[in-house]
Design an enzyme around this catalytic site. Structure first.
Site, short mmCIF file in Angstrom:
data_model
loop_
_atom_site.label_atom_id
_atom_site.label_comp_id
_atom_site.label_asym_id
_atom_site.label_seq_id
_atom_site.Cartn_x
_atom_site.Cartn_y
_atom_site.Cartn_z
N SER A 92 0.82 -1.21 0.00
CA SER A 92 0.00 0.00 0.00
C SER A 92 0.86 1.26 0.00
O SER A 92 1.61 1.50 -0.95
CB SER A 92 -0.95 -0.05 1.20
N ASP A 108 -10.36 -3.10 -4.37
CA ASP A 108 -9.35 -2.20 -3.81
C ASP A 108 -9.33 -0.94 -4.67
O ASP A 108 -9.14 -1.02 -5.89
CB ASP A 108 -7.98 -2.90 -3.85
N HIS A 114 -7.95 -5.02 -0.37
CA HIS A 114 -6.74 -4.35 0.08
C HIS A 114 -6.39 -4.77 1.52
O HIS A 114 -7.27 -4.86 2.37
CB HIS A 114 -6.96 -2.83 0.03
#
Length: 326
Positions: free
Chosen positions: A161, A256, A286
């Protein structure tokens, strides 16, 4: 548009987060969110993978030292390749502790060292503080590899991320001579374009850990100046060229908000001559890789990332040691 299939573990994961009283991402001030984020990640991860050694390090800098933790997955006493790992959490949340399971899994499965970096968080320390700390950590590893028992010729960067964003930027800085060069980048559902509009995708489930609203919250804290978000050191997808970047593994998930920009980044790397292994998991969300206690597929996906890392290190070892190169 028909909603993409959602893995059956995800509704139970979301219910577990609600039952634990974890606030949704982006719904409370950072100081309130941080403790809950780390606690939930520790609670929902599988048993920690074994490693051969763990050492704590304080990397010198002006002011408070930069904290880092080195996990060794291979045999002690041998020079090991090393992954410099930058945790996720929207540049606002996360720590070494929240991603311990993920880092130990990579070290164990790839048989390498993993240096987890506790970079400064926004909004107290907005961009480029996290990037500067990432460069410092990589530079420290490169300069001290011998004394740390690491192989300076086999350094990689990675992260999930927000950490994937930092790793991609770090790889480009290394290519340009602005940081030590690395031979691989492990990008796990990375953020690559902070200047784009985060609109709702009708193909995604509305009940997911990271929403478009949460992404806007994180970006506003990390890069408060909207004009700065278009710079490639915040948005590597907007770099003029990706040619010459190190080989990459890029993971994206269907549910996501980052899946489009992650896939575009992998496609650009490939188009511009960079070897890429791109893995898209359409039914996942995610953040699953450090929630493997609740999502059964997380361990398998993380094993694939570790295998790609292990292979990259092995190929680099063969290149360094082949006849005529010593």
């Amino acid at each position: 548009m028909t909603m993409r299939a959602l893995h059956p573990d995800i509704p139970a994961l979301m219910q577990a987060l609600r039952d634990a009283g974890v606030p949704s991402l982006g719904s409370v001030p950072p100081a309130v969110a941080r403790a809950g984020y780390t606690a939930s990640r520790r609670r929902l991860q599988p048993p920690l993978a074994p490693v051969s050694a763990i050492t704590e390090h304080a990397i010198p800098r002006v002011g408070e030292p930069l904290r880092a933790r080195l996990y060794r997955g291979g045999e002690t006493g041998q020079s090991q390749p090393c992954l410099v790992f930058l945790h996720g959490g929207g540049w606002v949340l996360g720590s070494i502790e929240s991603h311990e399971g993920l880092c130990r899994h990579l070290a164990h499965r790839a048989g390498c060292a993993v240096l987890a970096v506790d970079y400064r968080l926004a909004p107290e320390h907005p961009h480029p503080a996290a990037m500067e700390d990432s460069v410092l950590a990589l530079s420290w590893v490169a300069a001290n590899a011998a004394s740390l028992g690491l192989d300076a010729a086999r350094l990689a960067v990675g992260g999930d991320s927000a950490g994937g964003n930092l790793a991609a930027v770090l790889a480009l800085l290394g290519r340009d001579g602005l940081a030590p060069p690395v031979m691989f980048q492990l990008l796990l559902y990375p953020a690559t374009d902070l200047a784009r509009a985060y609109d709702d995708d009708p193909g995604m489930s509305p009940d997911i850990p990271l929403t478009t609203q949460a992404m806007r919250y994180f970006i506003e804290h990390y890069v408060p100046d909207p004009h700065a978000r278009a710079g490639w050191q915040a948005s590597p997808l907007r770099a003029a060229s990706l040619t010459g970047a190190p080989p990459a593994f890029v993971l994206t998930c269907g549910h996501d908000p980052l899946h489009d920009e992650g896939r575009l980044y992998a496609a650009r790397l490939e188009r511009e001559g960079v070897p890429v292994m791109a893995l898209h998991v359409s039914d996942q969300v995610h953040g699953i890789l450090n929630l493997g206690g609740a999502v059964t597929a997380a361990g398998m996906i993380l094993d694939m990332a570790a295998a790609a890392l292990c292979q990259a290190f092995a190929v680099e070892m063969q290149t360094v040691t082949r006849p005529g190169t010593e």
